[in-house]
Scaffold this motif. Sequence first.
Motif, PDB file in Angstrom:
ATOM      1  N   UNK A   1     -10.099  -2.937  13.594  1.00  0.00           N
ATOM      2  CA  UNK A   1      -9.985  -2.818  12.139  1.00  0.00           C
ATOM      3  C   UNK A   1     -10.688  -3.984  11.455  1.00  0.00           C
ATOM      4  N   UNK A   2     -10.493  -5.178  11.971  1.00  0.00           N
ATOM      5  CA  UNK A   2     -11.102  -6.358  11.346  1.00  0.00           C
ATOM      6  C   UNK A   2     -12.622  -6.343  11.457  1.00  0.00           C
ATOM      7  N   UNK A   3     -13.154  -5.707  12.498  1.00  0.00           N
ATOM      8  CA  UNK A   3     -14.602  -5.714  12.713  1.00  0.00           C
ATOM      9  C   UNK A   3     -15.290  -4.471  12.154  1.00  0.00           C
TER      10      UNK A   3
ATOM     11  N   UNK B   1       2.182   0.611  15.673  1.00  0.00           N
ATOM     12  CA  UNK B   1       1.149   0.666  14.639  1.00  0.00           C
ATOM     13  C   UNK B   1       1.366  -0.384  13.556  1.00  0.00           C
ATOM     14  N   UNK B   2       2.532  -1.031  13.520  1.00  0.00           N
ATOM     15  CA  UNK B   2       2.834  -1.971  12.441  1.00  0.00           C
ATOM     16  C   UNK B   2       1.791  -3.085  12.316  1.00  0.00           C
TER      17      UNK B   2
ATOM     18  N   UNK C   1      -0.749  -3.528   8.958  1.00  0.00           N
ATOM     19  CA  UNK C   1      -0.771  -4.749   8.155  1.00  0.00           C
ATOM     20  C   UNK C   1      -2.163  -5.360   8.094  1.00  0.00           C
ATOM     21  N   UNK C   2      -2.979  -5.145   9.133  1.00  0.00           N
ATOM     22  CA  UNK C   2      -4.312  -5.746   9.184  1.00  0.00           C
ATOM     23  C   UNK C   2      -5.316  -5.018   8.294  1.00  0.00           C
TER      24      UNK C   2
ATOM     25  N   UNK D   1       3.199  -1.031   5.903  1.00  0.00           N
ATOM     26  CA  UNK D   1       2.173  -0.237   5.232  1.00  0.00           C
ATOM     27  C   UNK D   1       2.162  -0.490   3.728  1.00  0.00           C
ATOM     28  N   UNK D   2       1.028  -0.156   3.116  1.00  0.00           N
ATOM     29  CA  UNK D   2       0.881  -0.221   1.663  1.00  0.00           C
ATOM     30  C   UNK D   2       1.210   1.119   1.017  1.00  0.00           C
TER      31      UNK D   2
END
Length: 638
Positions: free
Chosen positions: A511-513, A528-529, A533-534, A553-554
Amino acid sequence: MQTKRALAAVRRYPIVAATVAVGVVVTAFALVGREDAARWTASVFALTVAALVGYSMVRDLLRGHWGIDVLAFTAILATVAVGEYAAALIICLMLSGGEALEDYAGRRAKRELTALLERAPRDAHRILEDGTVSDVGIEAVEAGDLLLVRPSEVVPVDGVLRSAVADFDESSLTGESLPVTRHTGDDVMSGVLNGARAIRLEARARAADSQYSRIIALVREAAASRAPVVRLADRYAVPFTLFAFLVGGMAWWLSGDPVRFAEVLVVATPCPLLIAAPVAFMGGMSRAAGNGIIVKSGGTIEMLANVRTAAFDKTGTLTYGRPELLAVLPAGGPGAATPRGLRLDADPEPLGARARELLQLAASAEQYSSHVLAHSVMGAAKARGLELLPGQAASESATNGVVATVAGRSVLVGKELHVRNHASGVEHYDLGPGEMAVYVAVDGRFAGVLVMSDRVRDDARSTLAELGRLGVVERLMLTGDQRGTADHIAAQVGLTRVLAECLPEDKVVAIREAPARPVMMVGDGVNDAPVLAAAEVGVAMGARGSTAASESADVVIVTDDLFKTATAVGIGQRTVRVALQSIWIGIALSVVLMLVAATGVLPAVAGALMQELVDLVTILNALRALGPTRGPRAGGRV
C-alpha cells in the motif's frame, strides 16, 4: 410554543438577534430624524462585531493561516469609515446570518446521520423463565437472553430469530427500502425496525458488542468531525482577497472617491467560500449514511473523490468468506487423481456410505476448531442430514488442524502437511483453481479429502468495473493465499494486479509503495486492520467484519454489499464536485458584483443585499450533495 422556538433561536444565534435588534433601533432613530444617533448606534455595534472578527483573524494569522475573514473585517471598517452605517449593519447581518444558514443547512444535511443516534434503543423486554416480560436497560442484556421485540420497535441487540417468521425494515442501516423477511434461526442485526408483529429474539451479543452500537460509535465520530473547509476554501482565499482589494483600490484611485472602495468590498464579502464547503460535505456524509456507508470525516469524503488505486483483501471481501463443499473423496477412491469426477455439483446423489462417514467424522472433529473452514464443514454435514457426534480429548493446532476422539476413533482434520506428519498413507490430490483441500486421517491412517471453494461475490466484477469507470486506474488484490487461487479469483473479477502469499506487513508495504495515489484499501478481518490504517482511505466491510477492522478504517460499510465501495467513491466525487461548483458560483457572482460596484452604480446597501442573494444561491446549490448519484445500480440510484 412559538415563543419557546423564538427564544431558542435567539440563544442559538445571539449575534443575528443583536444585529436585528440594533437594526430596528437604528431604523427608529432614522424615522424620527435622529440621524446622528442612528449612525453612532450602528457604527459602534458594527465596530464591536469587527473586533470579534478581527480577534479571530489575528489569532489565525499568528498561526500562519491566512483566512478569508480578512475581507469581512476590512469591509466593516471601510463602510463605517465612509459613513455607510446601514451597509455596515447589513454586512454584520450577512456574516452572522451566513453562519446561521450554515448551521441550519448543516443540521439539514446531518439529518440521516443524527437519525441513527436518535433511534438508538435504551430498553429491552426480557422474557423470564415463567413467561413473563421484564423491561430492563439495554446494557443489562446478556448473550443467550430471550427478548420480546414489539411491533415497530428497534431491535436492541444482535440476535437469532426464535419466532417462525418476521419482517424487518433495514432501510436506516442498509438503504434498502423494501422490508426483509427472516425465518427461525436467521441472524437479525441490531438497529433494524421490527414489522407489524411481536417477535421473540435470542440475544447473540451484549448491546456494547452489537453491530448497531458499533455503528452508533462511528456515527458519533462522523457527526463530530469537521469537513476540510479550511483546506478547500483557503485555496481560493488569497487570490480572491487580493483581487477584491485590487478592484476596490482601482475604483477608489480612478474615481477619487473612497466610498467606491467600500462598495466593492461589501459585495466581495466571502460568505460563499465559508458556507459552500461545509454544507456540501455534510450533505455527502449524510447521503453516504443513507446508503449504509459510515464516513468518519469530511476529509475522507474529499479523499474518496480522488482515489486512484483500490486494493482488496480476498477472503470475505472479494469472496463471500464462506467456503462451500465441492467434493468428498475417500482415500483410494476412483477420483484420487482427478477430484472433478466426484464433484457434488455434477452428481445428484454424490455421497455414498464411505463418503458420508468421512464427512460426518470430519465435521464432528471440526466442532472443536475455530477455523473458518471448520464452520463450513459442519454446515455441509448438517445440510446433508448428518448428525454431529460428540468428541473427547479434542485439541487444535492453530492454523494447522484439529484432532478429537469421535465414536472411539481418533480423527485428525487439517492441512495436508500437518496430516502427513501425523498419519500414514497420505495421498496428494491435485486441485483446480480456487479450490482448497481439507485432509482427514482416522486412527493414524489417511482417510480422504474434502474439497472446498470460497465463491466469488456476485457483485465483485461489477464493483471493479464501476471503480474503473469512476477513474480508479489500478485495482489490485492483496492476499495471503497461494498464487494459483489468487490468479483464478483475479481472472473472474477483472483485477489489474495481484499480490499473493502476503503477510500483513507485506500488504502494508504494498500500500505504501503504490504509485497511483490516493489508495483505498477494502478488508474485513483483524489481519486487515494494519493495512486499512496504512491506506489513505481504509474501508471495512463491517457487516461481518471485525471490530478492529472497523476501528482502523475511515469508512465502514454496514451491509454485506461490496458494491457500496464504488458507491462511496461516487458519492465522494459528487460531493466534491458540488462543493467546488458552489464555491465557483459564489466567486463568479461576487466578481460580477465587484465590477459593477466599481462603476459606482451599485450603492453599498444594495450591494450588501445582493450579496445575501449570492449566499442563498450558494447554499441551495451545496445542498444538492444530499441528492442521489447517478449510477448503474437500483435504477440509476446508488
